[in-house]
Scaffold this motif. Sequence first.
Motif, short mmCIF file in Angstrom:
data_model
loop_
_atom_site.label_atom_id
_atom_site.label_comp_id
_atom_site.label_asym_id
_atom_site.label_seq_id
_atom_site.Cartn_x
_atom_site.Cartn_y
_atom_site.Cartn_z
N ALA A 254 0.84 -1.21 0.00
CA ALA A 254 0.00 0.00 0.00
C ALA A 254 0.87 1.26 0.00
N MET A 255 1.96 1.23 0.78
CA MET A 255 2.85 2.39 0.84
C MET A 255 3.52 2.61 -0.52
N LEU A 256 3.95 1.53 -1.16
CA LEU A 256 4.59 1.66 -2.47
C LEU A 256 3.59 2.18 -3.51
N GLN B 90 3.86 5.62 -5.56
CA GLN B 90 3.77 5.69 -7.02
C GLN B 90 2.70 6.70 -7.45
N GLU B 91 1.56 6.68 -6.76
CA GLU B 91 0.51 7.64 -7.08
C GLU B 91 0.99 9.08 -6.82
N THR C 152 2.90 14.14 -8.74
CA THR C 152 3.97 15.14 -8.74
C THR C 152 4.47 15.39 -10.16
N ILE C 153 4.64 14.31 -10.91
CA ILE C 153 5.10 14.45 -12.29
C ILE C 153 4.06 15.20 -13.12
N THR C 154 2.79 14.87 -12.91
CA THR C 154 1.72 15.55 -13.63
C THR C 154 1.71 17.04 -13.30
N LEU D 223 13.81 8.89 -2.01
CA LEU D 223 14.07 9.01 -0.58
C LEU D 223 12.93 8.43 0.24
N GLU D 224 11.69 8.78 -0.14
CA GLU D 224 10.54 8.26 0.60
C GLU D 224 10.45 6.74 0.49
#
Length: 167
Positions: A70-72, A76-77, A82-84, A118-119
């Motif tokens: 769930a954390m991964l 990713q989301e 962030t990229i968007t 890092l996260e």
Amino acid sequence: MEIINNFGLDPYLFGAQVINFLIVLYLLKRFLYKPVLSVLKKREDAIKEGLKQAEEARLLLEEAVQKEKAMLKKAQETAKQTITNAKEQASLIAVQIEENSKKQAEKIILEAKSQIELETKEAEKRLSAKISDLSIEFLTSSIKNIFSEKEQAEVLDRAIKQIRKTN
């Protein structure tokens, strides 16, 4: 009676042997049978408790793996978001100043990627530490009734060294 004498059986001696057998049987039942059964019952209970704890640890490990997934997924989301956001900002700035906007977009994307890395690394470290702690707790509780304190300490030291090698 004649048959008994022909076989050389002494009735008094036979009676004394029967009484001796009954006394020995009583003593064995009273002083040996019950303590042995008690020890076996305690061992059986300890084994059942160890199996129960192993199942609980397995469930905790599965839960930890689910949390990790769930954390991964969340990371990713967040990365996608962030990229968007970075791309949208870059396109707005590109209209105003094309050259500066390209540099800023690349910088934002790189920062986002490094932040995500890092996260992710921090999440992996926390999960690894948690799994190590759970492993040590499980091992400690599992060997408590099986080994002496000295053997427990040796087993725990070896396990901790092995866990640290893998981390």
